[in-house]
Design an enzyme around this catalytic site. Structure first.
Site, PDB file in Angstrom:
ATOM      1  N   GLY A 190      11.740  -8.886 -16.023  1.00 14.67           N
ATOM      2  CA  GLY A 190      11.072 -10.070 -15.484  1.00 14.67           C
ATOM      3  C   GLY A 190       9.848 -10.541 -16.243  1.00 14.67           C
ATOM      4  N   LYS A 249       3.039  -9.033  -5.905  1.00 10.88           N
ATOM      5  CA  LYS A 249       3.389  -8.506  -4.588  1.00 10.88           C
ATOM      6  C   LYS A 249       3.331  -6.996  -4.555  1.00 10.88           C
ATOM      7  CE  LYS A 249       6.034 -10.197  -1.387  1.00 10.88           C
ATOM      8  NZ  LYS A 249       7.300 -10.488  -0.707  1.00 10.88           N
TER       9      LYS A 249
END
Ligand code: 3PG
Ligand code: MG
Length: 369
Positions: A322, A176
């Site tokens: 992450g 994203k």
């Protein structure tokens, strides 16, 4: 006190006191099993610090994104079991996000959290960019402190932001782009080079007028990318080759123009080599986001090459949370970098803005003045 924020020493005598520790135990769980307990282990120094001094420790965390109501799928039970092994005697409250008051930052929810509690510690770096009740509420009510993990994360990331050894290189990937354009712009003010891979590169390539076939991109961000390239383009490194699947589903390597029906899933070998060279020549590197869809072996090479460069370079290396941390762990290179952040979004926001809601709240704690 560090940067106006009380540290554990500023809590005074903790012996016999009940301490609420907001941790980020938002760990990946599959079929009831924790697949990576990095975030739990990262909080142990703080938990042990408190236990060694005779405090009663109660932890609280969110887990996943339940919508403000109890949902067995997001029960903290697996975390509780792991915590019992790693830090016997430490309590863990049920998932904070089972109550709408957590994300809604409701004072009544803060009341229930701090009932019977004398001191508050925030060690949830990965959630400190959220102005949620458990992060920003208790510091206004109780003597509070940042935990050892939060302090370490803030120190490392603010040195990167404010005083990096140069050349300072950032490598960004992931899918994203809309989440990350703010940080791209902020990073461009402080880095010497910014290498962009992952699916987010296609929006930049589209902004350069390249053909991207059916690759993932965000049409409404193309103008912003074009403006960024116009203003700071000399610092930006984009892929020069792409690996993907052509219209018939066959593996293909292209230059920067992806043909109609083709879809890019990884940076190509030329790009991986070029990005590695940049990392090898740097003195500071920050990396966030995989270079391709590395969960699929056919598209793992770019991320693997970059991870190896992170391990090999003499630069001070920081990996932001992450997926990139998961990639490093998968390639068994997580011990080869200087700092693996427990926060993804939080590390980006701290680099972008230089502060986080959780830190602001701690500066207002009664024992901070
Ligand atoms: C994370 O994993 O990014 C943190 O735990 C924060 O979770 P959130 O993005 O759901 O707020
Ligand atoms: Mg997140």
């Amino acid at each position: 006190m560090i940067r106006g924020i009380p540290t554990l020493d500023d809590l005074g005598d903790v012996s016999g006191k009940r301490v609420l520790v907001r941790a980020d135990f938002n760990v990946p769980i599959e079929d009831g099993n924790i697949t990576d307990d990095f975030r739990i282990r990262a909080a142990l120094p703080t938990l042990n610090w408190l236990r060694d001094r005779g405090a009663t420790v109660v932890c609280a965390t969110h887990l996943g994104r339940p919508k403000g109501a109890p949902d067995p799928k997001y029960s903290v039970e697996p975390v509780r079991a792991r915590l019992a092994e790693l830090a016997p005697g430490v309590e863990l409250l049920e998932n904070l996000r089972f109550d709408p008051g957590e994300e809604g930052n409701k004072p009544e929810f803060v009341d229930t959290l701090i009932e019977g509690v004398e001191l508050y510690v925030n060690d949830a770096f990965g959630a400190s960019h959220r102005a949620h009740a458990s992060i920003v509420g208790p510091p206004h009510r109780l003597p509070s402190a940042m935990g050892l993990l939060l302090a370490k994360e803030v120190e490392v990331l603010l040195v990167l932001r404010n005083d990096p050894k140069r050349p300072f290189v950032a490598v960004l990937g992931g899918a994203k782009i809309s989440d990350k354009l703010g940080v791209v712009e902020a990073l461009l003010d402080v880095v010497d080079s910014l290498a962009i891979g992952g699916a987010m590169c296609f929006t930049f390539l589209a902004a350069q007028g390249k053909r991207i076939g059916d690759s993932l991109f965000e049409p409404d961000q193309v103008d912003t990318c074009a403006r960024i390239l116009e203003q700071q383009g000399s610092k930006v490194h984009l892929p020069e080759d792409i690996i993907g699947l052509d219209a018939t589903g066959n593996l293909a390597t292209w230059g920067t123009n992806v043909p109609d029906g083709g879809k890019g899933f990884d940076i190509g070998p030329g790009t991986a080599a070029a990005f590695s060279d940049i990392v090898m020549e740097a003195r500071t590197v920050f990396w966030n986001g995989p270079m391709g869809m590395f969960e699929d072996d056919r598209f793992a090479a770019g991320t693997r090459t970059l991870a190896q460069a992170m391990a090999d370079t003499k630069a001070f290396t920081v990996v932001g949370g992450g997926d990139s941390a998961a990639a490093l762990a998968e390639f068994r290179l997580d011990d080869e970098v200087d700092h693996v952040s427990t926060g993804g979004g939080a590390s980006l926001e701290l680099l972008e803005l230089g502060d986080l809601p959780g830190l602001v709240a701690l500066r207002e704690a009664p024992n901070a003045h």
